[in-house]
Design an enzyme around this catalytic site. Structure first.
Site, PDB file in Angstrom:
ATOM      1  N   ILE A  94      67.779 -60.977  46.502  1.00 56.75           N
ATOM      2  CA  ILE A  94      67.608 -62.296  46.773  1.00 56.75           C
ATOM      3  C   ILE A  94      66.359 -62.920  46.767  1.00 56.75           C
ATOM      4  CG2 ILE A  94      68.213 -64.431  48.205  1.00 56.75           C
ATOM      5  CD1 ILE A  94      70.882 -62.890  49.268  1.00 56.75           C
ATOM      6  N   TYR A  98      74.638 -57.085  63.103  1.00 54.42           N
ATOM      7  CA  TYR A  98      73.978 -57.765  62.134  1.00 54.42           C
ATOM      8  C   TYR A  98      73.884 -59.299  62.040  1.00 54.42           C
ATOM      9  CZ  TYR A  98      73.079 -60.081  57.399  1.00 54.42           C
ATOM     10  OH  TYR A  98      72.590 -60.917  56.394  1.00 54.42           O
TER      11      TYR A  98
END
Length: 336
Positions: free
Chosen positions: A15, A143
């Site tokens: 990204i 996460y």
């Protein structure tokens, strides 16, 4: 409009490299900071590249001063859900501890505008769909937990130091830059579309569908896929909003449409013209049946509109990258 000088951490990643490219197209001065543990030097298409860690507060302070950094896009993080559950120490250190060191170095150096790459994993098991920003945040993995904690820390840093921020909660990033020179290359690869691409290219002998009895039309999980370039443009709009004095905010980023695993498999077959073996496997722990975003808020507030709303368009860009780069980025360089 005054043009900001932007520091992008993790800008050599999937990204991040697309964010860097979009910034460069708009003539921002871009400094990419990446330790190349997962990123690829060849993915950074321009600007200044510095190999290093965002947790190195001395280096961060020097970069802010040398390049007169006005704003930061922070994408550097570990992001494998399964690994986060077996290595919480790694994720708390890299995502959270280093993140706090990074934020502190930035505010000490005078930076007051910050974009955080966050995740839909902050929501946990969905209570309703599409998921909007008012949905309860209750992460079910380390996460997502580290990302949510960093969002909360940003709120405190704004109150104490005036650091305005935008947190962008991604759903399933997919596709590749339409020009075909940067794309998705993870080691190991865990994302569905590139895994299917590998099967279409003959690099993988089969694709496994994990779970076929979910309460969905075809029994497989539904996910919201958003093109990586549309994600990148959202970062530009968020930067421009902060530059114009907008208040801190949190936004979801998705296409607001769910596609099942079987639908993705079939779409790849149509786009590539290739067939491959598909097998069925058991559920994976923690996989919700449906994850679909509401992106109404960012559309209304920042006038964001995705350009790649159709699944086949997303897959077509991914196939252009994977078929022209079957080995990914060169592997004989630091950071793979």
């Amino acid at each position: 409009m005054f043009m900001m000088n932007v520091l992008v951490t993790g800008g050599a990643g999937y990204i991040g490299s697309h964010v860097v490219k979009e910034l460069l197209k708009r003539d921002y001065l871009v400094v990419t900071l990446d330790n190349l543990s997962k990123g690829h030097r060849d993915a950074v298409t321009g600007g200044v590249f510095v190999q290093g860690d965002c947790g190195d507060s001395v280096l961060v302070g020097e970069l802010v001063k040398q390049y007169r950094i006005n704003a930061v896009v922070h994408l550097a993080a570990d992001s494998l859900v399964g690994e986060s559950m077996t290595r919480p120490d790694k994720y708390c250190r890299n995502n959270l501890s280093n993140g706090v060191e990074f934020l502190t170095a930035l505010v000490q150096a005078g930076v007051r505008q910050f974009i955080l790459s966050s995740t839909a994993a902050v929501y946990g098991e969905p209570e309703y769909t599409p998921i909007d920003e008012a949905h309860t945040t209750r992460p079910i993995n380390v996460y997502g937990g580290t990302k949510l904690m960093l969002e909360q820390i940003l709120n405190w840093y704004e109150q104490a130091f005036g650091l305005r921020y935008v947190a962008l909660r991604y759903f399933n990033a997919a596709g590749a830059d339409p020009e075909g020179n940067i794309g998705e290359d993870h080691d190991p690869e865990t994302h569905l579309i590139p895994l299917i691409m590998q099967a279409a290219l003959g690099k993988r002998d089969k694709i496994t569908i994990y779970g076929t009895d979910y309460p969905t039309p075809d029994g497989t999980c539904l996910r919201d896929y958003i093109h990586v370039s549309d994600l990148a443009v959202a970062h530009i709009l968020a930067l421009q909003a902060l530059e114009a004095g907008a208040a801190s905010a949190v936004y979801n980023l998705g296409n607001e449409r769910g596609h099942s695993v079987r639908e993705v498999v079939d779409a790849v077959r149509r786009v590539t013209g290739q067939d491959f073996t598909v097998e069925e496997g058991p559920h994976r722990e923690g996989d919700p049946a449906v994850l679909v975003a509401s992106s109404r808020k960012i559309k209304e507030c920042l006038n964001w509109q995705p350009r790649y709303g159709e699944l086949e368009d997303i897959i077509r860009t991914a196939w252009a990258w994977h078929s022209s780069h079957p080995g990914g980025y060169p592997k004989n360089k630091p950071g793979r």
